[in-house]
Design a protein around this motif. Structure first.
Motif, PDB file in Angstrom:
ATOM      1  N   LYS A 126      59.306  47.563  45.238  1.00 27.43           N
ATOM      2  CA  LYS A 126      58.949  46.156  44.947  1.00 27.43           C
ATOM      3  C   LYS A 126      57.903  45.555  45.562  1.00 27.43           C
ATOM      4  O   LYS A 126      57.045  44.759  45.001  1.00 27.43           O
ATOM      5  CB  LYS A 126      60.284  45.196  45.117  1.00 27.43           C
ATOM      6  CG  LYS A 126      61.372  45.929  43.974  1.00 27.43           C
ATOM      7  CD  LYS A 126      62.828  45.059  44.464  1.00 27.43           C
ATOM      8  CE  LYS A 126      64.026  45.773  43.519  1.00 27.43           C
ATOM      9  NZ  LYS A 126      65.247  44.933  43.698  1.00 27.43           N
ATOM     10  N   ASP A 127      57.992  45.642  46.843  1.00 25.57           N
ATOM     11  CA  ASP A 127      57.066  45.086  47.844  1.00 25.57           C
ATOM     12  C   ASP A 127      55.390  45.481  47.235  1.00 25.57           C
ATOM     13  O   ASP A 127      54.538  44.622  47.485  1.00 25.57           O
ATOM     14  CB  ASP A 127      57.316  45.246  49.216  1.00 25.57           C
ATOM     15  CG  ASP A 127      58.433  44.542  49.651  1.00 25.57           C
ATOM     16  OD1 ASP A 127      58.908  43.806  49.084  1.00 25.57           O
ATOM     17  OD2 ASP A 127      58.748  45.201  51.074  1.00 25.57           O
ATOM     18  N   VAL A 128      55.444  47.074  47.289  1.00 24.56           N
ATOM     19  CA  VAL A 128      54.051  47.297  46.695  1.00 24.56           C
ATOM     20  C   VAL A 128      53.635  46.971  45.360  1.00 24.56           C
ATOM     21  O   VAL A 128      52.438  46.527  45.361  1.00 24.56           O
ATOM     22  CB  VAL A 128      54.012  49.013  46.899  1.00 24.56           C
ATOM     23  CG1 VAL A 128      52.905  49.665  46.548  1.00 24.56           C
ATOM     24  CG2 VAL A 128      54.218  49.453  48.376  1.00 24.56           C
ATOM     25  N   LYS A 129      54.446  46.833  44.464  1.00 19.94           N
ATOM     26  CA  LYS A 129      54.180  46.348  43.158  1.00 19.94           C
ATOM     27  C   LYS A 129      53.405  44.864  43.115  1.00 19.94           C
ATOM     28  O   LYS A 129      52.883  44.578  42.501  1.00 19.94           O
ATOM     29  CB  LYS A 129      55.266  46.479  42.229  1.00 19.94           C
ATOM     30  CG  LYS A 129      55.753  47.730  41.933  1.00 19.94           C
ATOM     31  CD  LYS A 129      56.739  47.843  40.693  1.00 19.94           C
ATOM     32  CE  LYS A 129      56.947  49.270  40.156  1.00 19.94           C
ATOM     33  NZ  LYS A 129      58.007  49.402  39.210  1.00 19.94           N
ATOM     34  N   ALA A 130      54.110  44.022  43.991  1.00 10.48           N
ATOM     35  CA  ALA A 130      53.912  42.685  44.266  1.00 10.48           C
ATOM     36  C   ALA A 130      52.533  42.657  45.098  1.00 10.48           C
ATOM     37  O   ALA A 130      51.704  41.636  44.681  1.00 10.48           O
ATOM     38  CB  ALA A 130      55.112  41.692  44.740  1.00 10.48           C
ATOM     39  N   ARG A 131      52.436  43.360  46.114  1.00  5.85           N
ATOM     40  CA  ARG A 131      51.307  43.161  47.015  1.00  5.85           C
ATOM     41  C   ARG A 131      49.995  43.954  47.062  1.00  5.85           C
ATOM     42  O   ARG A 131      49.036  43.700  47.378  1.00  5.85           O
ATOM     43  CB  ARG A 131      51.940  43.154  48.411  1.00  5.85           C
ATOM     44  CG  ARG A 131      53.295  42.324  48.831  1.00  5.85           C
ATOM     45  CD  ARG A 131      53.551  42.591  50.239  1.00  5.85           C
ATOM     46  NE  ARG A 131      54.582  41.715  50.725  1.00  5.85           N
ATOM     47  CZ  ARG A 131      55.122  41.218  51.735  1.00  5.85           C
ATOM     48  NH1 ARG A 131      54.175  41.780  52.822  1.00  5.85           N
ATOM     49  NH2 ARG A 131      56.356  40.758  52.043  1.00  5.85           N
ATOM     50  N   ALA A 132      50.243  45.149  46.303  1.00  2.81           N
ATOM     51  CA  ALA A 132      49.217  46.032  46.169  1.00  2.81           C
ATOM     52  C   ALA A 132      47.912  45.471  45.666  1.00  2.81           C
ATOM     53  O   ALA A 132      46.625  45.474  46.126  1.00  2.81           O
ATOM     54  CB  ALA A 132      49.622  47.252  45.381  1.00  2.81           C
ATOM     55  N   PRO A 133      47.853  44.684  44.538  1.00  4.10           N
ATOM     56  CA  PRO A 133      46.677  44.004  43.945  1.00  4.10           C
ATOM     57  C   PRO A 133      45.758  43.047  45.129  1.00  4.10           C
ATOM     58  O   PRO A 133      44.801  43.154  45.056  1.00  4.10           O
ATOM     59  CB  PRO A 133      47.276  43.104  42.804  1.00  4.10           C
ATOM     60  CG  PRO A 133      48.368  43.879  42.343  1.00  4.10           C
ATOM     61  CD  PRO A 133      49.074  44.486  43.482  1.00  4.10           C
ATOM     62  N   GLY A 134      46.635  42.236  45.770  1.00  2.00           N
ATOM     63  CA  GLY A 134      46.447  41.500  46.784  1.00  2.00           C
ATOM     64  C   GLY A 134      45.584  42.265  47.829  1.00  2.00           C
ATOM     65  O   GLY A 134      44.323  41.986  48.424  1.00  2.00           O
ATOM     66  N   TRP A 135      46.001  43.431  48.237  1.00  2.00           N
ATOM     67  CA  TRP A 135      45.464  44.431  49.314  1.00  2.00           C
ATOM     68  C   TRP A 135      44.200  44.831  48.865  1.00  2.00           C
ATOM     69  O   TRP A 135      43.017  44.773  49.448  1.00  2.00           O
ATOM     70  CB  TRP A 135      46.323  45.512  49.614  1.00  2.00           C
ATOM     71  CG  TRP A 135      47.516  45.113  50.385  1.00  2.00           C
ATOM     72  CD1 TRP A 135      47.699  44.051  51.023  1.00  2.00           C
ATOM     73  CD2 TRP A 135      48.940  45.818  50.183  1.00  2.00           C
ATOM     74  NE1 TRP A 135      49.288  43.985  51.549  1.00  2.00           N
ATOM     75  CE2 TRP A 135      49.829  45.224  50.916  1.00  2.00           C
ATOM     76  CE3 TRP A 135      49.271  46.936  49.590  1.00  2.00           C
ATOM     77  CZ2 TRP A 135      51.094  45.705  50.888  1.00  2.00           C
ATOM     78  CZ3 TRP A 135      50.591  47.502  49.644  1.00  2.00           C
ATOM     79  CH2 TRP A 135      51.427  46.609  50.387  1.00  2.00           C
ATOM     80  N   ILE A 136      44.082  45.374  47.549  1.00  2.00           N
ATOM     81  CA  ILE A 136      43.077  45.760  46.704  1.00  2.00           C
ATOM     82  C   ILE A 136      41.899  44.691  46.744  1.00  2.00           C
ATOM     83  O   ILE A 136      40.653  45.195  47.050  1.00  2.00           O
ATOM     84  CB  ILE A 136      43.255  46.390  45.467  1.00  2.00           C
ATOM     85  CG1 ILE A 136      44.250  47.550  45.662  1.00  2.00           C
ATOM     86  CG2 ILE A 136      41.914  46.783  44.741  1.00  2.00           C
ATOM     87  CD1 ILE A 136      44.750  48.105  44.328  1.00  2.00           C
ATOM     88  N   THR A 137      42.182  43.575  46.421  1.00  2.00           N
ATOM     89  CA  THR A 137      41.250  42.544  46.175  1.00  2.00           C
ATOM     90  C   THR A 137      40.561  42.259  47.562  1.00  2.00           C
ATOM     91  O   THR A 137      39.463  42.156  47.527  1.00  2.00           O
ATOM     92  CB  THR A 137      41.994  41.005  45.769  1.00  2.00           C
ATOM     93  OG1 THR A 137      42.600  41.372  44.523  1.00  2.00           O
ATOM     94  CG2 THR A 137      41.046  40.148  45.774  1.00  2.00           C
TER      95      THR A 137
END
Length: 219
Positions: free
Chosen positions: A36-47
């Motif tokens: 759940k955490d990765v799904k929510a946060r991964a786009p921000g890390w990539i950005t």
């Protein structure tokens, strides 16, 4: 005495089984929470990795939050799927972007004046992409071919893009070619960013998994 000894061993074994079950259940919960955490946060890390290299605003790549009341115009879209850590897939899509997204100057053509058109796709690498010399006679013919020059989009909305670069390919008024740069998927998979993005995803996922495991086991 032998009976007491056997009873004590069984008691210890029962506690060990209980501890193992707690660890197993805690591990399952930790993995579920990590996904759940990765799904929510991964786009921000990539950005963060993309905008460290490319001169594009974070808001054009990062999706709006669920509680956002205003839909925003994105340079691309992202979806995250998968029910296990191994299956997690982050998919970006998006069109080729115009220089408007990369600090293009000027944003509109100065009326009756010559200008030099510039953009900065990669941070620190500002480039000339076109020039316009005001030599046309009012009502005169179009040139055989032009540099990339600003042409109106017809967008009159506040905050809208009113002009983007086109190149005239012949004297025919409609024979024009839009100037584009790079897409969001290409920025993510480029040699400049891809390795850093993959390393960031692995490191951040490991951190979230350890955090969730510690919390599930009461550490």
């Amino acid at each position: 005495m032998p009976q007491n000894s056997i009873s004590a061993q069984l008691s210890n074994l029962q506690q060990l089984v209980a501890d193992l079950e707690a660890i197993e259940n805690g591990g399952k919960k930790a993995i579920s929470n990590t996904i759940k955490d990765v799904k929510a946060r991964a786009p921000g890390w990539i950005t963060q990795e993309v905008t460290a290299v490319y001169n594009i605003k974070k808001g054009e790549i990062t999706p709006s939050g669920k509680n956002s009341s205003k839909p925003k115009k994105m340079a691309g879209s992202v979806s995250v799927s998968g029910e296990t850590i191994e299956e997690l897939t982050i998919t970006y899509s998006g069109r080729m972007l115009t220089p408007v997204h990369f600090g293009m100057t000027p944003k509109t053509a100065p009326p009756g004046k010559s200008y030099t058109l510039r953009m900065q796709v990669v941070k620190g690498q500002k480039k000339v992409i076109g020039r316009y010399l005001n030599t046309r006679t009012p009502g005169g013919p179009y040139s055989e071919r032009s540099h990339n020059i600003l042409m109106g989009t017809g967008n009159t909305k506040a905050g809208g893009v009113s002009a983007i670069p086109f190149q005239r390919m012949s004297r025919t008024r409609t024979d024009i070619k839009k100037f584009t740069t790079i897409s969001v998927p290409s920025m993510i998979t480029s040699e400049r960013t891809n390795e850093k993005i993959m390393t960031r995803l692995q490191e951040e996922t490991a951190k979230r998994l350890q955090h969730n495991l510690d919390r599930a086991l009461g550490k």
